[in-house]
Design a protein around this motif. Structure first.
Motif, PDB file in Angstrom:
ATOM      1  N   VAL A   1       0.852  -1.197   0.000  1.00 51.40           N
ATOM      2  CA  VAL A   1       0.000   0.000   0.000  1.00 51.40           C
ATOM      3  C   VAL A   1       0.886   1.245   0.000  1.00 51.40           C
ATOM      4  O   VAL A   1       1.642   1.491   0.942  1.00 51.40           O
ATOM      5  CB  VAL A   1      -0.941   0.005   1.224  1.00 51.40           C
ATOM      6  N   VAL A   2       0.777   2.018  -1.064  1.00 52.63           N
ATOM      7  CA  VAL A   2       1.597   3.217  -1.261  1.00 52.63           C
ATOM      8  C   VAL A   2       0.711   4.450  -1.159  1.00 52.63           C
ATOM      9  O   VAL A   2      -0.211   4.638  -1.963  1.00 52.63           O
ATOM     10  CB  VAL A   2       2.283   3.197  -2.638  1.00 52.63           C
ATOM     11  N   GLY A   3       0.960   5.290  -0.172  1.00 53.01           N
ATOM     12  CA  GLY A   3       0.169   6.510   0.008  1.00 53.01           C
ATOM     13  C   GLY A   3       0.881   7.709  -0.578  1.00 53.01           C
ATOM     14  O   GLY A   3       2.077   7.900  -0.361  1.00 53.01           O
ATOM     15  N   MET A   4       0.159   8.520  -1.324  1.00 55.87           N
ATOM     16  CA  MET A   4       0.738   9.726  -1.917  1.00 55.87           C
ATOM     17  C   MET A   4       0.560  10.900  -0.956  1.00 55.87           C
ATOM     18  O   MET A   4      -0.562  11.251  -0.591  1.00 55.87           O
ATOM     19  CB  MET A   4       0.079  10.022  -3.265  1.00 55.87           C
ATOM     20  N   ALA A   5       1.682  11.487  -0.540  1.00 54.05           N
ATOM     21  CA  ALA A   5       1.650  12.590   0.416  1.00 54.05           C
ATOM     22  C   ALA A   5       2.797  13.540   0.132  1.00 54.05           C
ATOM     23  O   ALA A   5       3.939  13.104  -0.071  1.00 54.05           O
ATOM     24  CB  ALA A   5       1.746  12.055   1.847  1.00 54.05           C
ATOM     25  N   GLY A   6       2.507  14.829   0.132  1.00 53.87           N
ATOM     26  CA  GLY A   6       3.518  15.823  -0.203  1.00 53.87           C
ATOM     27  C   GLY A   6       4.687  15.851   0.753  1.00 53.87           C
ATOM     28  O   GLY A   6       5.789  16.270   0.389  1.00 53.87           O
ATOM     29  N   GLU A   7       4.471  15.407   2.009  1.00 53.68           N
ATOM     30  CA  GLU A   7       5.545  15.445   3.000  1.00 53.68           C
ATOM     31  C   GLU A   7       6.421  14.197   2.991  1.00 53.68           C
ATOM     32  O   GLU A   7       7.343  14.063   3.811  1.00 53.68           O
ATOM     33  CB  GLU A   7       4.961  15.636   4.406  1.00 53.68           C
ATOM     34  N   ALA A   8       6.171  13.262   2.090  1.00 52.62           N
ATOM     35  CA  ALA A   8       6.966  12.034   2.020  1.00 52.62           C
ATOM     36  C   ALA A   8       8.426  12.345   1.704  1.00 52.62           C
ATOM     37  O   ALA A   8       8.746  13.339   1.050  1.00 52.62           O
ATOM     38  CB  ALA A   8       6.386  11.103   0.957  1.00 52.62           C
ATOM     39  N   ASP A   9       9.326  11.497   2.188  1.00 59.51           N
ATOM     40  CA  ASP A   9      10.754  11.697   1.948  1.00 59.51           C
ATOM     41  C   ASP A   9      11.153  11.308   0.525  1.00 59.51           C
ATOM     42  O   ASP A   9      12.008  11.940  -0.085  1.00 59.51           O
ATOM     43  CB  ASP A   9      11.579  10.872   2.946  1.00 59.51           C
ATOM     44  N   ALA A  10      10.534  10.246   0.000  1.00 55.60           N
ATOM     45  CA  ALA A  10      10.944   9.713  -1.301  1.00 55.60           C
ATOM     46  C   ALA A  10       9.961  10.101  -2.399  1.00 55.60           C
ATOM     47  O   ALA A  10       8.749  10.197  -2.181  1.00 55.60           O
ATOM     48  CB  ALA A  10      11.073   8.189  -1.231  1.00 55.60           C
ATOM     49  N   SER A  11      10.490  10.288  -3.579  1.00 49.57           N
ATOM     50  CA  SER A  11       9.667  10.539  -4.765  1.00 49.57           C
ATOM     51  C   SER A  11       9.039   9.232  -5.237  1.00 49.57           C
ATOM     52  O   SER A  11       9.590   8.140  -5.016  1.00 49.57           O
ATOM     53  CB  SER A  11      10.535  11.123  -5.875  1.00 49.57           C
ATOM     54  N   LEU A  12       7.899   9.327  -5.878  1.00 46.38           N
ATOM     55  CA  LEU A  12       7.258   8.145  -6.461  1.00 46.38           C
ATOM     56  C   LEU A  12       8.200   7.458  -7.435  1.00 46.38           C
ATOM     57  O   LEU A  12       8.201   6.230  -7.550  1.00 46.38           O
ATOM     58  CB  LEU A  12       5.972   8.559  -7.192  1.00 46.38           C
ATOM     59  N   TYR A  13       9.036   8.236  -8.113  1.00 48.27           N
ATOM     60  CA  TYR A  13       9.936   7.686  -9.124  1.00 48.27           C
ATOM     61  C   TYR A  13      11.093   6.895  -8.507  1.00 48.27           C
ATOM     62  O   TYR A  13      11.808   6.189  -9.209  1.00 48.27           O
ATOM     63  CB  TYR A  13      10.465   8.814 -10.005  1.00 48.27           C
ATOM     64  N   GLU A  14      11.260   7.015  -7.191  1.00 49.91           N
ATOM     65  CA  GLU A  14      12.304   6.260  -6.492  1.00 49.91           C
ATOM     66  C   GLU A  14      11.772   4.954  -5.913  1.00 49.91           C
ATOM     67  O   GLU A  14      12.538   4.153  -5.384  1.00 49.91           O
ATOM     68  CB  GLU A  14      12.893   7.111  -5.365  1.00 49.91           C
ATOM     69  N   ARG A  15      10.473   4.759  -5.965  1.00 42.85           N
ATOM     70  CA  ARG A  15       9.851   3.576  -5.387  1.00 42.85           C
ATOM     71  C   ARG A  15       9.711   2.472  -6.432  1.00 42.85           C
ATOM     72  O   ARG A  15       9.529   2.739  -7.623  1.00 42.85           O
ATOM     73  CB  ARG A  15       8.468   3.915  -4.836  1.00 42.85           C
ATOM     74  N   ASP A  16       9.797   1.229  -5.950  1.00 45.35           N
ATOM     75  CA  ASP A  16       9.581   0.077  -6.829  1.00 45.35           C
ATOM     76  C   ASP A  16       8.089  -0.213  -6.870  1.00 45.35           C
ATOM     77  O   ASP A  16       7.489  -0.621  -5.874  1.00 45.35           O
ATOM     78  CB  ASP A  16      10.353  -1.130  -6.293  1.00 45.35           C
ATOM     79  N   LEU A  17       7.476  -0.006  -8.017  1.00 46.60           N
ATOM     80  CA  LEU A  17       6.032  -0.175  -8.181  1.00 46.60           C
ATOM     81  C   LEU A  17       5.700  -1.337  -9.108  1.00 46.60           C
ATOM     82  O   LEU A  17       4.593  -1.435  -9.622  1.00 46.60           O
ATOM     83  CB  LEU A  17       5.420   1.116  -8.746  1.00 46.60           C
ATOM     84  N   SER A  18       6.668  -2.218  -9.314  1.00 44.97           N
ATOM     85  CA  SER A  18       6.489  -3.272 -10.307  1.00 44.97           C
ATOM     86  C   SER A  18       5.641  -4.439  -9.802  1.00 44.97           C
ATOM     87  O   SER A  18       5.133  -5.227 -10.595  1.00 44.97           O
ATOM     88  CB  SER A  18       7.858  -3.791 -10.771  1.00 44.97           C
TER      89      SER A  18
END
Length: 246
Positions: A172-189
């Protein structure tokens, strides 16, 4: 018989093409003879759908919003229920992609999210029953047919649904502006549930606490966030990009 109204060229065309058996009657504006309406009438003819001519003023009174000269009176689409989610997840396997909308209240945003979800191959769209918009005429119009084909499930307890998905092996991946990592740095495969917060307020606290991790979209301009439907499209297609590259 319980019926609902779907209006607008694209939305009506989609239901006639995909589920003509649901269309009880088609109302079209007197005097319109343009190609787009002819295409709609051709679909109606091929499925033997009843067509009724109405003046523009009469159509205006039938719905709120731009009907573009065509309104379909339809039987409701089959409803997906909370208990259907495990079977949908199991059928999708490692390709499972769940879109979770935590408190989206604008029907235009929900319709746009469903349209992006359909294009990205989303397994199901989940939303809480309380304080969020459900399917309706405006949603169907904006979704341009996607609301008929993407499973949309409103749940009584969103946190419980997230936990059930986690137990089934979904991250479960939550989108939040205060997150440390960018979505592009996460493994979503792998199998993913992507959680988008409400317009303005973002995710609720309990929803955020039950995410496996948070991610953000990098914002280079002076505006701090994107409209939820725009952000949803960007995030879903990053998942698609990663899966095609893996």
């Amino acid at each position: 018989m319980v019926t609902e109204k779907i209006f607008g060229i694209h939305a009506v065309q989609a239901v006639l093409a995909r589920s003509p058996e649901r269309v009880v009657n088609l109302y079209v504006q007197n005097g319109r003879a343009d190609k787009r309406l002819k295409d709609v009438l051709s679909l109606a003819s091929s499925s033997s759908t009843s067509v009724t001519q109405r003046s523009r003023e009469e159509l205006d009174k039938m719905v709120e919003g731009r009907h573009q000269g065509v309104i379909a009176l339809v039987e409701p689409a089959p409803e997906f229920r909370e208990q259907d989610l495990p079977d949908l997840v199991a059928a999708a396997g490692s390709a499972a992609l769940i879109l979770v909308l935590d408190g989206v209240t604008d029907p235009h945003n929900l319709g746009a999210c469903l349209r992006s979800a359909d294009a990205a191959g989303v397994t199901a769209v989940i939303a809480p029953k309380d304080n969020s918009v459900g399917l309706g005429a405006t949603v169907f119009k904006v979704a341009c047919g996607a609301a008929d084909v993407v499973p949309f499930i409103q749940v009584t307890n969103l946190v419980r649904s997230l936990q059930l998905m986690q137990q089934a092996g979904i991250w479960v991946v939550g989108m939040a502006g205060e997150a440390d990592a960018s979505l592009y740095e996460r493994d979503l495969s792998g199998p993913i549930a992507l959680v988008m917060g409400a317009e303005g307020a973002g995710m609720r606290r309990l929803t955020r606490e039950n995410c496996d991790y948070l991610a953000k979209l990098p914002m280079a301009g002076s505006v701090s966030s994107l409209n939820v439907s725009v952000a949803t499209g960007v995030c879903l297609f990053e998942v698609v990009r990663q899966r095609q590259s893996s």
